[in-house]
Design a protein around this motif. Structure first.
Motif, PDB file in Angstrom:
ATOM      1  N   ALA A 102       3.756   8.609   0.417  1.00 37.31           N
ATOM      2  CA  ALA A 102       2.957   7.707  -0.412  1.00 37.31           C
ATOM      3  C   ALA A 102       3.574   7.537  -1.793  1.00 37.31           C
ATOM      4  CB  ALA A 102       1.532   8.243  -0.529  1.00 37.31           C
ATOM      5  N   VAL A 103       4.111   8.627  -2.341  1.00 32.15           N
ATOM      6  CA  VAL A 103       4.743   8.548  -3.666  1.00 32.15           C
ATOM      7  C   VAL A 103       5.928   7.594  -3.624  1.00 32.15           C
ATOM      8  CG1 VAL A 103       6.060   9.839  -5.389  1.00 32.15           C
ATOM      9  CG2 VAL A 103       3.964  10.820  -4.416  1.00 32.15           C
ATOM     10  N   HIS A 104       6.785   7.727  -2.618  1.00 32.43           N
ATOM     11  CA  HIS A 104       7.941   6.828  -2.512  1.00 32.43           C
ATOM     12  C   HIS A 104       7.497   5.383  -2.325  1.00 32.43           C
ATOM     13  CE1 HIS A 104      11.091   9.782  -2.642  1.00 32.43           C
ATOM     14  NE2 HIS A 104      10.596  10.476  -1.611  1.00 32.43           N
ATOM     15  N   PHE A 105       6.549   5.155  -1.427  1.00 31.04           N
ATOM     16  CA  PHE A 105       6.102   3.786  -1.188  1.00 31.04           C
ATOM     17  C   PHE A 105       5.549   3.149  -2.462  1.00 31.04           C
ATOM     18  CE2 PHE A 105       5.279   5.233   3.411  1.00 31.04           C
ATOM     19  CZ  PHE A 105       6.527   4.809   3.820  1.00 31.04           C
ATOM     20  N   GLN A 106       4.809   3.924  -3.227  1.00 30.82           N
ATOM     21  CA  GLN A 106       4.214   3.387  -4.449  1.00 30.82           C
ATOM     22  C   GLN A 106       5.237   3.187  -5.561  1.00 30.82           C
ATOM     23  OE1 GLN A 106       0.739   6.371  -4.265  1.00 30.82           O
ATOM     24  NE2 GLN A 106      -0.179   4.612  -5.295  1.00 30.82           N
ATOM     25  N   ARG A 107       6.378   3.896  -5.527  1.00 29.38           N
ATOM     26  CA  ARG A 107       7.390   3.739  -6.568  1.00 29.38           C
ATOM     27  C   ARG A 107       7.988   2.345  -6.580  1.00 29.38           C
ATOM     28  NH1 ARG A 107      12.053   6.080  -6.836  1.00 29.38           N
ATOM     29  NH2 ARG A 107      12.250   6.854  -4.683  1.00 29.38           N
ATOM     30  N   ILE A 108       7.956   1.681  -5.439  1.00 30.41           N
ATOM     31  CA  ILE A 108       8.579   0.367  -5.348  1.00 30.41           C
ATOM     32  C   ILE A 108       7.945  -0.613  -6.324  1.00 30.41           C
ATOM     33  CG2 ILE A 108       8.904  -1.606  -3.796  1.00 30.41           C
ATOM     34  CD1 ILE A 108       9.288   0.402  -1.528  1.00 30.41           C
ATOM     35  N   ALA A 109       6.636  -0.496  -6.526  1.00 34.09           N
ATOM     36  CA  ALA A 109       5.958  -1.418  -7.440  1.00 34.09           C
ATOM     37  C   ALA A 109       6.513  -1.316  -8.850  1.00 34.09           C
ATOM     38  CB  ALA A 109       4.458  -1.131  -7.442  1.00 34.09           C
TER      39      ALA A 109
END
Length: 518
Positions: A102-109
């Protein structure tokens, strides 16, 4: 410099990723002041080669250097950077690290906000948080998705996920609203109906009864098929009207249930029949209370005739409930019919006496009433014993317990011990002192959550009924002596009371002729 750049490109084309990375890094180290495009090309080779060899962290760092050397309009580089981060999220998820994913996925923003991959990454971040049951964090991500990507094709899925998250988090009111939104966005009538049903349930659970009723009204208006869902919805409406203390509206909803069952034909399922039986029982119960309120006063013959007519009607009404073939309702009907006879005997004994009786005549009068009341008391006992026979088939419910409580009061020597025990079924054989001439046959399943046993009959209510298939038959009918008072009795003496055996109890041959559902 040109040689190093060409070597890096050639090695990459030959899929020698390690060699390509080595040559590109030598170029950058040896010629830090090279032209912008030359350095950009070297970093791009490192990024691509790292990505292809699953060195996603190194690829991310390299793509970041590429973006620093690129124009803002270079969407391809932005998507590549986002892809490198997304792949790190996938690896974390595969390693059973949903929090890290989840942390990696959210970093994209933050790192690549304009990437086309961002919406999917944020959706996957929410999915990872849902798997962790981190409802609050998941709701925040889904809410942000809804605002940041209003036209995305995943919006319908986000709504369903948000509804699930809020429901799981106990935020029932907001969850209900989300299920209403699911219904509005549904692509099929079935999906819409299901979502509306859940929304209604959640509003009810949240105490928002009016809103629940509004949705249920929409359901019964828009969806008349399948019949089972329609009947269940009508029954729920009755329950909510009951909670709102709207008696007439509750009765109307119950009448709908009974009518739908009566016209069900091949669509009549056990659930439909069971709910209709419970609805019919509740609709008939007020008749018993009205009957019980009739006192035998002077002039005696007039009040007696009224009481007798009402008894016959009440017994007929409750007897009709046996046709449903639902064990709990059959037991309730048997209980009420038994009580109706007992009430008639009580009314006789407690009837108003003529005002001009002498003491001696009063004693004769009282004795005659006691004699006429006795057959009704016997009939009451006989019918309550039929409920115990029903229990012997394996059915257990509060109505049978109530019958046992009545028997314990009427015949304490036989039944009081059992009434004081832990339950009416533990040693039933010791208290059923004779079997009826014709047994009650059944194929029972105990109903869920029966009403609390009390000494006074009340409505038997249930949100998730168990449907019981029964076949009821009559026990031996006790004949009664209801001869009239002597001709020389006082002018105000009562006429003969009705024969206690003249009104059928549940499961008489007449009842059999109507047929019993199974």
């Amino acid at each position: 410099m040109l040689v190093l750049g060409a070597a890096a490109d050639d090695l990459y084309s030959l899929e020698d990723h390690a060699g390509a990375i080595e040559q590109a890094r030598r170029l950058i180290a040896d010629y830090p002041d090279a032209e912008r495009e030359t350095l950009r090309g070297a970093w791009l080779t490192i990024a691509h080669a790292s990505f292809d060899s699953e060195g996603f962290e190194e690829a991310e760092s390299a793509y970041l250097r590429v973006t620093e050397l690129s124009s803002p309009e270079d969407d391809a580089v932005t998507d590549n950077l986002a892809a490198a981060i997304y792949k790190q999220g996938e690896l974390a998820r595969a390693a059973d690290d949903p929090r890290g994913a989840a942390v990696h996925f959210q970093r994209i923003a933050a790192v690549a906000p304009d990437s086309s991959i961002r919406p999917m990454a944020e959706y996957d971040a929410a999915a990872s948080l849902i798997s962790l049951e981190d409802w609050g964090a998941a709701a925040e991500v889904l809410a942000a998705f809804r605002v940041d990507h209003p036209d995305h094709t995943l919006q319908r899925d986000v709504t369903r996920q948000m509804a699930h998250v809020l429901r799981s988090d106990g935020d029932l009111s907001r969850a209900a609203i989300e299920y209403e939104r699911v219904a509005d966005e549904a692509e099929s009538a079935e999906e819409r109906a299901d979502a509306l049903g859940v929304a209604a349930d959640l509003h009810e659970e949240a105490g928002e009864l009016r809103r629940s009723l509004d949705i249920l009204t929409t359901l019964v208006t828009e969806y008349t098929d399948p019949l089972e869902r329609l009947v269940v919805t009508r029954f729920k409406m009755a329950e909510i009207h009951g909670k709102l203390e709207e008696a007439s509206e509750r009765r109307e909803a119950l009448r709908h249930v009974v009518a739908l069952d009566a016209d069900a034909g091949p669509e009549r399922t056990p659930l439909v029949r069971g709910l209709a039986a419970k609805a019919a029982l509740e609709l008939v119960e007020p008749a018993f209370r009205r009957y019980a309120s009739i006192d035998l006063d002077q002039p005696f013959d007039r009040s007696l005739a009224r009481k007798q007519r009402t008894l016959e009607a009440v017994v007929s009404d409750f007897e009709s409930l046996v046709d449903y073939g639902v064990g709990e309702v059959t037991a309730a009907a048997t209980f009420y019919i038994a009580e109706a006879y007992g009430e008639f005997g009580r009314a006789l004994v407690e009837s108003e006496r003529p005002a001009d009786l002498s003491p001696a005549d009063r004693l004769d009068y009282d004795d005659m009433l006691e004699e006429q009341a006795f057959p009704f008391e016997e009939r009451t006992i006989s019918l309550h014993e039929k409920n115990l026979e029903l229990a012997r088939t394996g059915i257990a419910n509060a109505w049978i317990e109530r019958s046992l409580a009545r028997l314990a009061f009427a015949s304490p020597g036989r039944y009081a011990k059992q009434e004081a025990s832990t339950g009416p079924l533990e040693s039933l054989d010791a208290y059923v002192y004779r079997a009826p001439a014709r047994a009650i046959a059944s194929n029972p399943t105990p109903p869920a959550d029966p009403p609390e046993a009390e000494t006074k009959p009340e409505t038997a209510a249930s949100t998730a009924p168990e449907v019981l298939a029964e076949s009821t038959e009559d026990a031996t009918t006790r004949e009664s002596d209801t001869s009239e008072l002597p001709a020389d009795a006082l002018r105000s003496s009562p006429p003969a009371a009705i024969d206690a055996s003249s009104v059928d109890d549940p499961g008489t041959p007449a009842g059999e002729a109507r047929g019993n559902e199974s």
